[in-house]
Design a protein around this motif. Structure first.
Motif, PDB file in Angstrom:
ATOM      1  N   GLU A  55       0.854  -1.192   0.000  1.00  0.00           N
ATOM      2  CA  GLU A  55       0.000   0.000   0.000  1.00  0.00           C
ATOM      3  C   GLU A  55       0.885   1.236   0.000  1.00  0.00           C
ATOM      4  O   GLU A  55       2.070   1.174   0.341  1.00  0.00           O
ATOM      5  CB  GLU A  55      -0.944   0.002   1.194  1.00  0.00           C
ATOM      6  N   LEU A  56       0.285   2.351  -0.376  1.00  0.00           N
ATOM      7  CA  LEU A  56       0.990   3.617  -0.369  1.00  0.00           C
ATOM      8  C   LEU A  56       1.277   3.999   1.079  1.00  0.00           C
ATOM      9  O   LEU A  56       0.383   3.989   1.922  1.00  0.00           O
ATOM     10  CB  LEU A  56       0.139   4.689  -1.056  1.00  0.00           C
ATOM     11  N   ASP A  57       2.518   4.316   1.365  1.00  0.00           N
ATOM     12  CA  ASP A  57       2.913   4.740   2.708  1.00  0.00           C
ATOM     13  C   ASP A  57       2.826   6.259   2.822  1.00  0.00           C
ATOM     14  O   ASP A  57       2.240   6.774   3.757  1.00  0.00           O
ATOM     15  CB  ASP A  57       4.347   4.276   2.998  1.00  0.00           C
ATOM     16  N   ARG A  58       3.405   6.940   1.831  1.00  0.00           N
ATOM     17  CA  ARG A  58       3.387   8.411   1.830  1.00  0.00           C
ATOM     18  C   ARG A  58       3.866   8.913   0.484  1.00  0.00           C
ATOM     19  O   ARG A  58       4.408   8.158  -0.318  1.00  0.00           O
ATOM     20  CB  ARG A  58       4.280   8.955   2.942  1.00  0.00           C
ATOM     21  N   GLU A  59       3.658  10.198   0.264  1.00  0.00           N
ATOM     22  CA  GLU A  59       4.170  10.875  -0.923  1.00  0.00           C
ATOM     23  C   GLU A  59       5.012  12.051  -0.453  1.00  0.00           C
ATOM     24  O   GLU A  59       4.627  12.753   0.477  1.00  0.00           O
ATOM     25  CB  GLU A  59       3.032  11.362  -1.810  1.00  0.00           C
ATOM     26  N   GLU A  60       6.150  12.246  -1.100  1.00  0.00           N
ATOM     27  CA  GLU A  60       7.034  13.357  -0.764  1.00  0.00           C
ATOM     28  C   GLU A  60       7.476  14.041  -2.047  1.00  0.00           C
ATOM     29  O   GLU A  60       7.750  13.379  -3.044  1.00  0.00           O
ATOM     30  CB  GLU A  60       8.287  12.866  -0.029  1.00  0.00           C
ATOM     31  N   TYR A  69       6.068   6.402  -1.770  1.00  0.00           N
ATOM     32  CA  TYR A  69       6.693   5.346  -0.986  1.00  0.00           C
ATOM     33  C   TYR A  69       5.656   4.262  -0.729  1.00  0.00           C
ATOM     34  O   TYR A  69       4.522   4.564  -0.369  1.00  0.00           O
ATOM     35  CB  TYR A  69       7.196   5.892   0.354  1.00  0.00           C
ATOM     36  N   TYR A  70       6.074   3.015  -0.908  1.00  0.00           N
ATOM     37  CA  TYR A  70       5.190   1.870  -0.712  1.00  0.00           C
ATOM     38  C   TYR A  70       5.673   1.052   0.470  1.00  0.00           C
ATOM     39  O   TYR A  70       6.864   0.999   0.767  1.00  0.00           O
ATOM     40  CB  TYR A  70       5.172   0.990  -1.971  1.00  0.00           C
ATOM     41  N   ARG A  71       4.725   0.396   1.136  1.00  0.00           N
ATOM     42  CA  ARG A  71       5.074  -0.492   2.247  1.00  0.00           C
ATOM     43  C   ARG A  71       4.326  -1.809   2.084  1.00  0.00           C
ATOM     44  O   ARG A  71       3.272  -1.896   1.454  1.00  0.00           O
ATOM     45  CB  ARG A  71       4.759   0.152   3.589  1.00  0.00           C
ATOM     46  N   LEU A  72       4.872  -2.822   2.716  1.00  0.00           N
ATOM     47  CA  LEU A  72       4.295  -4.154   2.729  1.00  0.00           C
ATOM     48  C   LEU A  72       3.115  -4.181   3.696  1.00  0.00           C
ATOM     49  O   LEU A  72       3.186  -3.613   4.777  1.00  0.00           O
ATOM     50  CB  LEU A  72       5.383  -5.128   3.206  1.00  0.00           C
ATOM     51  N   THR A  73       2.030  -4.817   3.309  1.00  0.00           N
ATOM     52  CA  THR A  73       0.889  -5.000   4.215  1.00  0.00           C
ATOM     53  C   THR A  73       1.058  -6.334   4.951  1.00  0.00           C
ATOM     54  O   THR A  73       1.930  -7.142   4.607  1.00  0.00           O
ATOM     55  CB  THR A  73      -0.438  -5.028   3.430  1.00  0.00           C
ATOM     56  N   ASP A  74       0.211  -6.576   5.927  1.00  0.00           N
ATOM     57  CA  ASP A  74       0.226  -7.868   6.622  1.00  0.00           C
ATOM     58  C   ASP A  74      -0.055  -9.006   5.637  1.00  0.00           C
ATOM     59  O   ASP A  74       0.579 -10.067   5.700  1.00  0.00           O
ATOM     60  CB  ASP A  74      -0.796  -7.888   7.759  1.00  0.00           C
TER      61      ASP A  74
END
Length: 122
Positions: A55-60, A69-74
């Motif tokens: 999922e999208l973590d944040r935008e900078e 920035y993307y992060r892994l979900t459960d």
């Protein structure tokens, strides 16, 4: 799961990353065997996001451009663990087959006890 998707998920296990960071991490993790092009990367990211594995973590903003920035979900972590186990089992099967083809050097008959192992003789 494709090799590319697998390495993208692995690249996101320790921290959120933006596209170029993912490309660099996949290159390092695969010892250069998986070379992602940006177009390919974003297709993989879109599919993994649609499957809710990332999922999208944040935008900078960086030098006038937006970095996502993307992060892994459960669910992504679980899918990665499942795929890693599937691959490990495949590697174990291949190793057994190769050992058998080489004449089974060191191969024990079924039910034989190997000294020094748990439950075996000393």
């Amino acid at each position: 799961m494709t090799q590319t998707a697998f390495f993208v998920l692995v690249a996101l296990t320790d921290e959120p990353r933006h596209g170029y960071g993912i490309v660099q991490e996949v290159d390092a993790l695969s010892d250069g065997r998986v070379q992602l092009r940006i177009g390919t990367l974003y297709g993989v990211l879109d599919r993994l996001a649609a499957d809710e594995l990332i999922e999208l973590d944040r935008e900078e903003a960086h030098q006038g451009r937006l970095r996502r920035y993307y992060r892994l979900t459960d669910a992504g972590e679980a899918a990665l663990a499942d795929e890693a186990e599937r691959m490990a089992e495949g590697a174990r099967t291949a190793a057994r087959r190769v050992e058998g083809r080489r004449g089974g050097a060191g191969k024990q008959p079924p039910g034989a006890v190997r000294p020094g192992l748990a439950g075996g003789g000393a």
